[in-house]
Motif scaffolding. Structure first.
Motif, PDB file in Angstrom:
ATOM      1  N   PHE A  86     -21.366  24.974 -36.079  1.00  0.00           N
ATOM      2  CA  PHE A  86     -20.905  25.987 -35.122  1.00  0.00           C
ATOM      3  C   PHE A  86     -21.128  27.373 -35.710  1.00  0.00           C
ATOM      4  CE2 PHE A  86     -17.205  24.441 -37.443  1.00  0.00           C
ATOM      5  CZ  PHE A  86     -16.608  25.594 -37.902  1.00  0.00           C
ATOM      6  N   ILE A 119     -13.967  17.577 -28.917  1.00  0.00           N
ATOM      7  CA  ILE A 119     -15.054  18.570 -28.938  1.00  0.00           C
ATOM      8  C   ILE A 119     -16.085  18.077 -29.949  1.00  0.00           C
ATOM      9  CG2 ILE A 119     -15.677  20.988 -29.341  1.00  0.00           C
ATOM     10  CD1 ILE A 119     -12.811  21.784 -28.758  1.00  0.00           C
ATOM     11  N   SER A 120     -17.300  17.812 -29.486  1.00  0.00           N
ATOM     12  CA  SER A 120     -18.279  17.242 -30.413  1.00  0.00           C
ATOM     13  C   SER A 120     -19.678  17.786 -30.172  1.00  0.00           C
ATOM     14  CB  SER A 120     -18.287  15.714 -30.268  1.00  0.00           C
ATOM     15  OG  SER A 120     -18.612  15.363 -28.947  1.00  0.00           O
ATOM     16  N   GLY A 121     -20.481  17.764 -31.223  1.00  0.00           N
ATOM     17  CA  GLY A 121     -21.873  18.216 -31.129  1.00  0.00           C
ATOM     18  C   GLY A 121     -22.098  19.511 -31.878  1.00  0.00           C
ATOM     19  N   SER A 124     -24.383  23.797 -27.029  1.00  0.00           N
ATOM     20  CA  SER A 124     -22.938  23.837 -26.761  1.00  0.00           C
ATOM     21  C   SER A 124     -22.386  22.419 -26.798  1.00  0.00           C
ATOM     22  CB  SER A 124     -22.653  24.534 -25.434  1.00  0.00           C
ATOM     23  OG  SER A 124     -23.213  23.816 -24.374  1.00  0.00           O
ATOM     24  N   PRO A 125     -21.166  22.276 -27.255  1.00  0.00           N
ATOM     25  CA  PRO A 125     -20.618  20.943 -27.511  1.00  0.00           C
ATOM     26  C   PRO A 125     -20.181  20.215 -26.244  1.00  0.00           C
ATOM     27  CG  PRO A 125     -18.954  22.604 -27.932  1.00  0.00           C
ATOM     28  CD  PRO A 125     -20.212  23.346 -27.567  1.00  0.00           C
ATOM     29  N   GLU A 126     -20.019  18.913 -26.379  1.00  0.00           N
ATOM     30  CA  GLU A 126     -19.401  18.151 -25.301  1.00  0.00           C
ATOM     31  C   GLU A 126     -17.895  18.340 -25.446  1.00  0.00           C
ATOM     32  OE1 GLU A 126     -19.863  13.818 -25.421  1.00  0.00           O
ATOM     33  OE2 GLU A 126     -19.654  13.835 -23.245  1.00  0.00           O
ATOM     34  N   PRO A 160     -22.572  18.097 -22.870  1.00  0.00           N
ATOM     35  CA  PRO A 160     -23.220  18.740 -24.029  1.00  0.00           C
ATOM     36  C   PRO A 160     -24.571  19.341 -23.673  1.00  0.00           C
ATOM     37  CG  PRO A 160     -23.467  16.355 -24.151  1.00  0.00           C
ATOM     38  CD  PRO A 160     -22.595  16.639 -22.952  1.00  0.00           C
ATOM     39  N   SER A 207     -22.370  23.859 -31.710  1.00  0.00           N
ATOM     40  CA  SER A 207     -21.811  24.956 -30.930  1.00  0.00           C
ATOM     41  C   SER A 207     -22.332  26.314 -31.373  1.00  0.00           C
ATOM     42  CB  SER A 207     -20.282  24.914 -31.003  1.00  0.00           C
ATOM     43  OG  SER A 207     -19.738  25.955 -30.218  1.00  0.00           O
ATOM     44  N   SER A 223     -18.105  30.760 -32.317  1.00  0.00           N
ATOM     45  CA  SER A 223     -17.400  29.505 -32.040  1.00  0.00           C
ATOM     46  C   SER A 223     -16.241  29.314 -33.016  1.00  0.00           C
ATOM     47  CB  SER A 223     -18.357  28.315 -32.160  1.00  0.00           C
ATOM     48  OG  SER A 223     -19.461  28.469 -31.305  1.00  0.00           O
ATOM     49  N   LEU A 260     -17.857  18.260 -34.898  1.00  0.00           N
ATOM     50  CA  LEU A 260     -18.963  19.204 -34.750  1.00  0.00           C
ATOM     51  C   LEU A 260     -19.886  19.109 -35.962  1.00  0.00           C
ATOM     52  CD1 LEU A 260     -16.840  22.227 -33.461  1.00  0.00           C
ATOM     53  CD2 LEU A 260     -18.586  21.015 -32.137  1.00  0.00           C
TER      54      LEU A 260
END
Lengths: 184, 132
Positions: free
Chosen positions: B69, B28-30, B14-16, B10, B32, B73, B66
């Motif tokens: 985003f 997909i997390s975080g 931008s996501p992990e 991450p 974006s 994204s 998420l």
């Protein structure tokens, strides 16, 4: 004298309800830092989470649009450290306490009719039609950053309360100053 | 091509992305809003597409968590879900778990909308405890 000038500048922003402003060259690197400061300030002011997120979202779309589409850009910047484009981005509150995000940048005069058409179309749609249009663009736009794909503008419209306001002022034969404002 | 190439650490914007090829699970997390959405998601999605097309009667689990985003994204996510829907139509069992903070109306709405766009994927929209 110097303080007078900047104080007058500051007062002019205050009169417009502007609490955050950036004018000048913008890069993608700037987006993260500015966005973080805005979120932090709104959280400190105990703004509702959804309001903060909507303001943040409109801010990001507007700044990324300016970076990608401003007609006033530093040449040669793309090859080394990314695009560097000139524009204005502001966040403020009106007298009713509603937040707004307003941005401005130079555009080619030839782009103006297309922009107007796109925004008028988006503004003519109700909630459900806007959602359908957004999905259609997500499914059919050729790629994530396709120039001309109006996904960013639709995103702004979906996060905004009421229509997107815009105004255009011709500044020369081939250039115009384009402003866009969305209330949350 | 190394399938582990899909995973990404991450960043602020931008996501992990975590992919376990043995379990066929993707996360997909975080946040974006990458500098260049196509450059970030393009290689991930094209590799994933190859992997999905080679699957036969498998169970695929996707976790999306998420908190924000941007529109480019969203375009990539739509492509991901259409790809997953094809894999599900081809006979794999595909589950998407879309997590959103309970007080986040936008992320909830996005989840519900993406759920409408798939026909063969089991798409769950799941509220989580508010963290921020």
């Amino acid at each position: 004298m110097m303080a007078d000038t900047y104080h007058a500048f500051r007062n002019m922003l205050d009169e417009q309800g502007i609490i955050f402003s950036y004018c000048g060259y913008m890069s993608e690197k700037l987006v993260v830092g500015l966005g973080e400061a805005i979120k932090q300030k709104m959280e400190l002011d105990a703004a509702d989470t959804n309001t903060t997120k909507r303001v943040f979202s409109i801010f990001i779309e507007q700044v990324q649009n300016i970076i990608r589409y401003s007609a006033d850009r530093a040449t040669g910047a793309e090859e080394n450290r990314g695009q560097l484009s000139n524009g204005v981005i502001t966040i403020g509150r009106d007298q009713q306490g509603r937040f707004f995000v307003a941005g401005a940048n130079m555009v080619q005069a030839t782009e103006v009719p297309k922009l107007r058409q796109r925004l008028d179309h988006i503004n003519s749609l109700d909630h459900d039609s806007l959602k359908a249009y957004y999905k259609e663009r997500l499914r059919n736009a050729p790629d994530a950053d396709s120039k001309g794909a109006s996904i960013g503008l639709i995103e702004i419209a979906r996060r905004a309360a009421g229509p997107i306001q815009y105004d255009v002022k011709p500044v020369s034969n081939d250039m115009a100053f384009f402003c866009l404002k969305a209330f949350v | 091509m190394n399938i582990h190439d899909i995973s990404r650490a991450p960043t602020d914007r931008s996501p992990e992305i975590q992919f376990d090829p043995d379990a066929c699970s993707l996360s997909i997390s975080g946040a974006s809003f990458p500098e260049d959405g196509a450059a970030f998601y393009g290689p991930v999605l094209s590799t994933l597409d190859e992997i999905l097309k080679a699957l036969d009667q498998r169970c695929v689990t996707v976790r999306i968590a998420l908190n924000y985003f941007n529109s480019s994204s969203a375009k990539a996510l739509m492509n991901l879900f259409l790809m997953l829907d094809d894999a599900a139509q081809a006979g794999n069992q595909v589950i998407v778990n879309w997590f959103h903070a309970a007080d986040d109306d936008t992320m909830k709405e996005f989840g519900e909308e993406f759920a409408e766009d798939v026909r063969f994927v089991r798409f769950n929209v799941i509220p989580t405890a508010v963290t921020s």
